[in-house]
Write a protein that holds these residues in place. Structure first.
Motif, PDB file in Angstrom:
ATOM      1  N   ARG A  34       0.811  -1.220   0.000  1.00  0.00           N
ATOM      2  CA  ARG A  34       0.000   0.000   0.000  1.00  0.00           C
ATOM      3  C   ARG A  34       0.844   1.269   0.000  1.00  0.00           C
ATOM      4  N   SER A  35       2.083   1.178   0.481  1.00  0.00           N
ATOM      5  CA  SER A  35       2.927   2.369   0.565  1.00  0.00           C
ATOM      6  C   SER A  35       3.584   2.723  -0.759  1.00  0.00           C
ATOM      7  N   PRO A  37       4.041   4.365  -4.053  1.00  0.00           N
ATOM      8  CA  PRO A  37       3.341   5.539  -4.594  1.00  0.00           C
ATOM      9  C   PRO A  37       2.932   5.355  -6.053  1.00  0.00           C
ATOM     10  N   LEU A  38       1.880   4.601  -6.269  1.00  0.00           N
ATOM     11  CA  LEU A  38       1.434   4.293  -7.629  1.00  0.00           C
ATOM     12  C   LEU A  38       0.436   5.306  -8.175  1.00  0.00           C
ATOM     13  N   GLY A  39      -0.210   6.071  -7.298  1.00  0.00           N
ATOM     14  CA  GLY A  39      -1.218   7.021  -7.755  1.00  0.00           C
ATOM     15  C   GLY A  39      -2.348   6.313  -8.493  1.00  0.00           C
ATOM     16  N   ARG A  40      -2.744   6.893  -9.627  1.00  0.00           N
ATOM     17  CA  ARG A  40      -3.807   6.292 -10.440  1.00  0.00           C
ATOM     18  C   ARG A  40      -3.380   4.974 -11.077  1.00  0.00           C
ATOM     19  N   GLY A  41      -2.062   4.727 -11.078  1.00  0.00           N
ATOM     20  CA  GLY A  41      -1.601   3.455 -11.613  1.00  0.00           C
ATOM     21  C   GLY A  41      -2.117   2.262 -10.831  1.00  0.00           C
ATOM     22  N   ARG A  42      -2.488   2.484  -9.578  1.00  0.00           N
ATOM     23  CA  ARG A  42      -3.038   1.388  -8.774  1.00  0.00           C
ATOM     24  C   ARG A  42      -4.366   0.919  -9.350  1.00  0.00           C
ATOM     25  N   ASP A  43      -5.185   1.871  -9.817  1.00  0.00           N
ATOM     26  CA  ASP A  43      -6.456   1.491 -10.441  1.00  0.00           C
ATOM     27  C   ASP A  43      -6.227   0.726 -11.743  1.00  0.00           C
ATOM     28  N   ARG A 264     -12.957   5.289  -8.193  1.00  0.00           N
ATOM     29  CA  ARG A 264     -11.660   4.865  -7.666  1.00  0.00           C
ATOM     30  C   ARG A 264     -11.774   3.444  -7.146  1.00  0.00           C
TER      31      ARG A 264
END
Length: 321
Positions: A34-35, A37-43, A264
């Motif tokens: 979770r840490s 830092p993917l931003g929108r890349g996580r979606d 999201r």
């Protein structure tokens, strides 16, 4: 008649779900994932753009290429170079598959995560075997390379079985709101007097035994969504409301109140939405069917009915946004 229970494999998987010995490690891994830092890349990794998890799609490439490499190993003479290329392609394709898998895993229930860790270990072993296979082949040790490929495929098979258990037995990645259109009856359903719905606060009500989130805005408009989050059935009515959206309290999925769209992740499917109206001082909701006549964003109409002898004095507001 003999009553048969679960077999050895299923019993072992059930015990794995309940085993809490690795929970501290799971906590560490979850925080680490979770840490990042993917931003929108996580979606993107969750597959929100696709409408369902992307991980099962991505794993087809490495599994398919590695299996094809084993087939090439059976071909006399010409299959050696092809097997090397296929194994290399599979190893390269494993990277995005692994990334999407960890992104999904970090947003699961603990029982699912316990199985998921072993699933990840099996696949890590598989990648190690296939990497060793490619190295051995490049050094001319074809026999060792073939043996390591078969060992890797065995580990992939074990990992795939665990992944199937997570998907089909534990319902990770499934749309947990899919059944709503099949349970809610046609027409309008009264959910309570207007004064039972404080402005700006989500309230949970039931429609044909289906939990529904109802929110009356300070301006008077009313929104209603299926209450159980499509990701893992979290109670949206206990979530936070901001900027016209509700955030699931369990894993943070965000849905637009006007139409249920999942803005999201980790949810990859939207929430079923309801048309609403106020009649006789009561809020009524109706499931918004796909392609229905009322599926029009932003449409608000006034509706009046007679309350006295020959006069029309009651007003209601209907929202189909």
């Amino acid at each position: 008649m003999t009553q048969q229970g679960p077999g050895r494999v299923l019993s072992a998987l059930d015990r794995l779900e309940r085993f809490d010995g690795a929970d501290r490690l799971i906590d560490v891994l979850q925080r680490a994932v979770r840490s990042v830092p993917l931003g929108r890349g996580r979606d993107v990794l969750h597959g929100r753009w696709l409408g369902h998890p992307v991980h099962p799609l991505l794993v087809q490439v490495p599994v398919g290429t590695w299996l094809s490499a084993s087939v090439c190993d059976l071909l006399p003479g010409t299959g050696r170079r092809s097997a090397r290329v296929l194994i290399g392609v599979g190893l390269a394709a494993a990277a995005p598959a692994v990334a999407s898998g960890w992104a999904d895993w970090a947003e699961l229930h603990r029982e699912q995560q316990r199985v998921g860790v072993v699933h990840a270990v099996a696949n890590t072993v598989a990648v190690s075997f296939l990497t060793g296979s490619l190295v051995a082949r490049l050094r001319g040790r074809e026999g060792v390379g073939k043996a390591l490929t078969l060992a890797g495929l065995s580990a992939v098979g074990a990992g795939g079985a665990l992944g199937g258990h997570m998907a089909y037995r534990q319902a990770s990645g499934a749309n947990h709101a899919e059944e709503v259109p099949h349970l809610v009856g046609e027409g309008w359903h009264r959910v309570g007097p207007v004064d039972e719905f404080p402005a700006g606060r989500p309230v949970r009500r039931g429609v044909d035994d289906v939990p529904v989130l109802v929110l009356r805005e300070p301006g008077g408009s009313v929104h209603a969504l299926a209450d159980r989050c499509s990701h893992l059935a979290g109670p949206l009515s206990q979530g936070t409301v901001s900027d016209g959206c509700v955030r699931c309290p369990w894993h943070g999925s965000v849905f637009r109140l006007s139409d249920g769209w999942n803005v999201r992740g980790p949810a990859t499917a939207p929430q079923p939405a309801f048309d609403t109206r106020i009649t006789d001082g009561h809020i009524e909701v109706r499931l918004r069917r796909q392609g229905g006549e009322d599926h029009q964003g932003g449409d608000q109409r006034a509706e009046t009915r007679s309350a006295g002898a020959g006069t029309d004095t009651r007003q209601g507001q209907r929202n189909t946004a």
